[in-house]
Design a protein around this motif. Structure first.
Motif, PDB file in Angstrom:
ATOM      1  N   VAL A  65      20.870 -11.189  -2.913  1.00 62.18           N
ATOM      2  CA  VAL A  65      19.387 -11.592  -3.857  1.00 62.18           C
ATOM      3  C   VAL A  65      18.930 -10.510  -2.518  1.00 62.18           C
ATOM      4  O   VAL A  65      18.534 -10.474  -1.556  1.00 62.18           O
ATOM      5  N   ALA A  66      17.815 -10.219  -3.874  1.00 59.72           N
ATOM      6  CA  ALA A  66      16.436  -9.112  -4.093  1.00 59.72           C
ATOM      7  C   ALA A  66      15.666  -9.730  -3.302  1.00 59.72           C
ATOM      8  O   ALA A  66      15.259 -10.473  -2.710  1.00 59.72           O
ATOM      9  N   PRO A  67      15.209  -8.448  -2.269  1.00 58.71           N
ATOM     10  CA  PRO A  67      14.878  -9.018  -1.368  1.00 58.71           C
ATOM     11  C   PRO A  67      13.050  -9.051  -2.046  1.00 58.71           C
ATOM     12  O   PRO A  67      12.271  -8.568  -2.817  1.00 58.71           O
ATOM     13  N   THR A  68      12.114  -9.857  -0.915  1.00 56.97           N
ATOM     14  CA  THR A  68      11.001 -11.390  -1.794  1.00 56.97           C
ATOM     15  C   THR A  68       9.573  -9.658  -1.526  1.00 56.97           C
ATOM     16  O   THR A  68       8.930 -10.151  -2.514  1.00 56.97           O
ATOM     17  N   ALA A  69       9.456  -9.303  -0.688  1.00 63.68           N
ATOM     18  CA  ALA A  69       8.391  -8.819  -0.613  1.00 63.68           C
ATOM     19  C   ALA A  69       8.926  -7.171  -1.314  1.00 63.68           C
ATOM     20  O   ALA A  69      10.196  -6.221  -0.963  1.00 63.68           O
ATOM     21  N   ALA A  70       8.097  -6.557  -1.452  1.00 67.05           N
ATOM     22  CA  ALA A  70       8.145  -4.803  -2.611  1.00 67.05           C
ATOM     23  C   ALA A  70       6.229  -4.427  -2.560  1.00 67.05           C
ATOM     24  O   ALA A  70       5.756  -4.622  -1.766  1.00 67.05           O
ATOM     25  N   GLY A  71       7.106  -2.945  -2.798  1.00 69.86           N
ATOM     26  CA  GLY A  71       5.798  -2.606  -2.384  1.00 69.86           C
ATOM     27  C   GLY A  71       6.130  -0.837  -1.232  1.00 69.86           C
ATOM     28  O   GLY A  71       6.438  -1.245  -0.552  1.00 69.86           O
ATOM     29  N   ASP A  72       5.781   0.340  -1.660  1.00 67.57           N
ATOM     30  CA  ASP A  72       5.832   0.975  -0.842  1.00 67.57           C
ATOM     31  C   ASP A  72       4.346   0.594  -0.017  1.00 67.57           C
ATOM     32  O   ASP A  72       3.248   1.200  -0.520  1.00 67.57           O
ATOM     33  N   LEU A  73       4.550   0.524   1.542  1.00 70.32           N
ATOM     34  CA  LEU A  73       3.475   0.392   2.187  1.00 70.32           C
ATOM     35  C   LEU A  73       2.895   1.952   2.685  1.00 70.32           C
ATOM     36  O   LEU A  73       1.734   1.687   3.285  1.00 70.32           O
ATOM     37  N   ALA A  74       3.604   2.896   2.084  1.00 63.47           N
ATOM     38  CA  ALA A  74       3.071   4.367   2.835  1.00 63.47           C
ATOM     39  C   ALA A  74       2.001   4.408   1.705  1.00 63.47           C
ATOM     40  O   ALA A  74       0.797   4.730   2.287  1.00 63.47           O
ATOM     41  N   GLU A  75       1.926   3.738   0.356  1.00 66.51           N
ATOM     42  CA  GLU A  75       1.089   4.471  -1.000  1.00 66.51           C
ATOM     43  C   GLU A  75       0.696   2.872  -0.645  1.00 66.51           C
ATOM     44  O   GLU A  75      -0.870   3.199  -2.218  1.00 66.51           O
ATOM     45  N   CYS A  76       0.507   2.045  -0.213  1.00 67.43           N
ATOM     46  CA  CYS A  76      -0.195   0.057  -0.724  1.00 67.43           C
ATOM     47  C   CYS A  76      -1.664   0.867  -0.454  1.00 67.43           C
ATOM     48  O   CYS A  76      -2.091   1.533   0.597  1.00 67.43           O
ATOM     49  N   ARG A  77      -2.638   0.082  -0.680  1.00 68.57           N
ATOM     50  CA  ARG A  77      -4.503   0.106  -0.892  1.00 68.57           C
ATOM     51  C   ARG A  77      -5.347  -1.082  -0.107  1.00 68.57           C
ATOM     52  O   ARG A  77      -6.161  -0.737   0.106  1.00 68.57           O
ATOM     53  N   PHE A  78      -4.489  -2.232  -0.201  1.00 68.71           N
ATOM     54  CA  PHE A  78      -4.867  -3.422   0.637  1.00 68.71           C
ATOM     55  C   PHE A  78      -3.351  -3.672   0.779  1.00 68.71           C
ATOM     56  O   PHE A  78      -2.513  -4.056   0.655  1.00 68.71           O
ATOM     57  N   LEU A  79      -3.052  -3.390   2.956  1.00 67.47           N
ATOM     58  CA  LEU A  79      -2.273  -4.143   3.547  1.00 67.47           C
ATOM     59  C   LEU A  79      -2.995  -5.488   4.736  1.00 67.47           C
ATOM     60  O   LEU A  79      -3.888  -5.211   5.253  1.00 67.47           O
ATOM     61  N   VAL A  80      -2.022  -6.214   4.776  1.00 64.94           N
ATOM     62  CA  VAL A  80      -1.805  -7.018   5.512  1.00 64.94           C
ATOM     63  C   VAL A  80      -0.914  -7.119   6.597  1.00 64.94           C
ATOM     64  O   VAL A  80       0.121  -7.789   5.924  1.00 64.94           O
ATOM     65  N   VAL A  81      -0.692  -7.223   7.803  1.00 62.29           N
ATOM     66  CA  VAL A  81      -0.114  -7.109   8.824  1.00 62.29           C
ATOM     67  C   VAL A  81      -0.313  -8.388   9.178  1.00 62.29           C
ATOM     68  O   VAL A  81      -0.529  -8.334  10.303  1.00 62.29           O
ATOM     69  N   ALA A  82       0.967  -9.287   9.322  1.00 55.96           N
ATOM     70  CA  ALA A  82       1.354 -10.522  10.027  1.00 55.96           C
ATOM     71  C   ALA A  82       2.279 -10.064  11.231  1.00 55.96           C
ATOM     72  O   ALA A  82       3.281  -8.795  11.365  1.00 55.96           O
ATOM     73  N   GLY A  83       1.686 -10.414  12.492  1.00 63.67           N
ATOM     74  CA  GLY A  83       2.330 -10.545  14.006  1.00 63.67           C
ATOM     75  C   GLY A  83       3.009 -11.371  14.362  1.00 63.67           C
ATOM     76  O   GLY A  83       2.417 -12.180  13.387  1.00 63.67           O
ATOM     77  N   ARG A  84       3.691 -11.220  15.880  1.00 69.37           N
ATOM     78  CA  ARG A  84       4.204 -12.395  16.502  1.00 69.37           C
ATOM     79  C   ARG A  84       3.257 -13.833  15.858  1.00 69.37           C
ATOM     80  O   ARG A  84       4.261 -15.252  16.652  1.00 69.37           O
ATOM     81  N   GLY A  85       2.280 -13.784  16.439  1.00 66.30           N
ATOM     82  CA  GLY A  85       0.902 -14.571  16.234  1.00 66.30           C
ATOM     83  C   GLY A  85       0.852 -15.664  15.354  1.00 66.30           C
ATOM     84  O   GLY A  85       0.027 -16.659  15.407  1.00 66.30           O
TER      85      GLY A  85
END
Ligand SMILES: Cc1cc2nc3c(=O)[nH]c(=O)nc-3n(C[C@H](O)[C@H](O)[C@H](O)COP(=O)(O)OP(=O)(O)OC[C@H]3O[C@@H](n4cnc5c(N)ncnc54)[C@H](O)[C@@H]3O)c2cc1C
Length: 319
Positions: free
Chosen positions: A186-206
């Protein structure tokens, strides 16, 4: 019972390591027999010659089928009541020892440096704390299933001069379908190079759960953002490990980073500190992220992000 898996291609290495272990790592009186699994008839004599004990029992089975090997060993353990099963070092031996112990209700120890066989218990030594200390463990529930430490490969001894084949069995009829035939990649659901991205959402334990992370990821996709996660989220398998942001993962430098449900610990902050703007969504105004963000929304992360995605979607529709 010393288990030599001759279906894997590493039989010689296994046999030498097991032979060394039996002679120098095993303390106490034991009458050992090698249970030799093999698949090619042409290999049989050669494998018997390298067996680490004089007495050998042969079982022919399908190659590289750890499930079949586990079934054979389970029958031996149940029907014959052997107290101790010793497996070679490495992942194959660890897996086989653990499978057998689970199936028959015994106890398991992997990577053993030495064993002392006593009447009611087995005393094992193995490395602990990243090999800085040697730990002493006692196994009580039988059968004791032990894989030896991989370092025994370097302390090999010569093979024994004579062997006696006690029994020959053929389990190839039980092979059936390969255990991994139905596995789909199964291909990973998420994609995209995090080092290059322009708009990032980071989810934590909360985010609270895998479902919470999935909802944040869906909202991020709706807004055209890439998705990253904190270490507890990746370690809980709520998201793929390649989404990890921080010193153990990616370092991003987006124009905008929205941190949802993460405290903003230094190890995570290293991964987002190059963002031009950081927005945090966290009900705790004392969380470190609150002091490092350009703006903080003191509220529930999933609800706020879904509401924000809705606003952005409506904005794009009307634009
Ligand atoms: C050697 C080493 C390397 C590490 N590398 C990394 C790394 O690369 N990346 C990384 O992330 N961590 C790393 N860590 C771990 C790091 O120190 C922190 O433990 C981790 O970042 C904490 O993750 P978190 O913020 O998701 O969880 P927590 O610290 O538990 O924070 C959860 C946050 O969620 C908030 N919250 C609770 N409910 C809600 C809600 N309903 N909505 C919104 N917010 C809510 C809480 O107020 C809290 O601030 C590393 C640690 C070590 C020792």
């Amino acid at each position: 019972v010393v288990v030599l898996d001759g279906t894997t291609g590493s039989a010689t290495k296994q046999a030498r390591a097991l032979g060394g272990f039996l002679r120098h790592g095993l303390i106490g009186e034991t009458a050992a027999v090698t249970l030799l699994l093999y698949d090619e008839a042409a290999d049989r004599e050669r494998l018997v010659e390298i067996a680490p004990t004089c007495d050998v029992r042969l079982v022919r089975t399908a190659p590289r089928r750890s499930d079949l090997a586990a079934s054979v060993l389970t029958r031996v353990a149940r029907n014959e009541g052997a107290a101790l099963f010793i497996f070679a070092g490495g992942p194959g031996g660890c897996e086989a020892a653990t499978r057998l112990a689970c199936r028959v209700g015994g106890s398991v120890l992997t990577d053993a440096l030495s064993l002392e066989v006593e009447t009611e218990r087995l005393v094992c030594r193995t490395h602990v704390y990243s090999a800085h200390l040697v730990g002493r463990f006692e196994l009580s529930a039988r059968p004791w299933c032990v894989s030896i430490d991989a370092s025994w490969h370097d302390r090999a001894v010569d093979p024994l001069p004579e062997h006696r084949v006690l029994s020959v069995a053929d389990e190839t009829d039980a092979a059936g379908a390969a255990s991994f035939e139905d596995v789909q990649l199964v291909a990973p659901t998420a994609a995209g190079d995090l080092a290059e991205c322009r708009f990032l959402v980071v989810a934590g334990r909360g985010a609270g759960s895998r479902e919470g992370v999935d909802r944040i990821a869906a909202a991020a996709r709706r807004m055209g953002a890439d998705m990253g996660v904190s270490r507890p989220v990746a370690m809980s398998a709520w998201a793929p490990i390649d989404r990890l942001v921080g010193v153990s993962g990616a370092r991003a430098a987006p124009a905008l980073c929205i941190v949802v449900g993460a405290s903003g610990a230094p190890a995570l902050h290293w991964g987002i500190e190059r963002a031009a703007r950081i927005v945090a969504v966290n009900p705790d105004d004392q969380a470190p992220i609150a002091g490092n963000a350009d703006a903080v929304v003191l509220d529930d992360g999933v609800a706020v992000l879904e509401a924000l995605a809705e606003i952005v979607a409506r904005h794009w529709e009307s634009a």
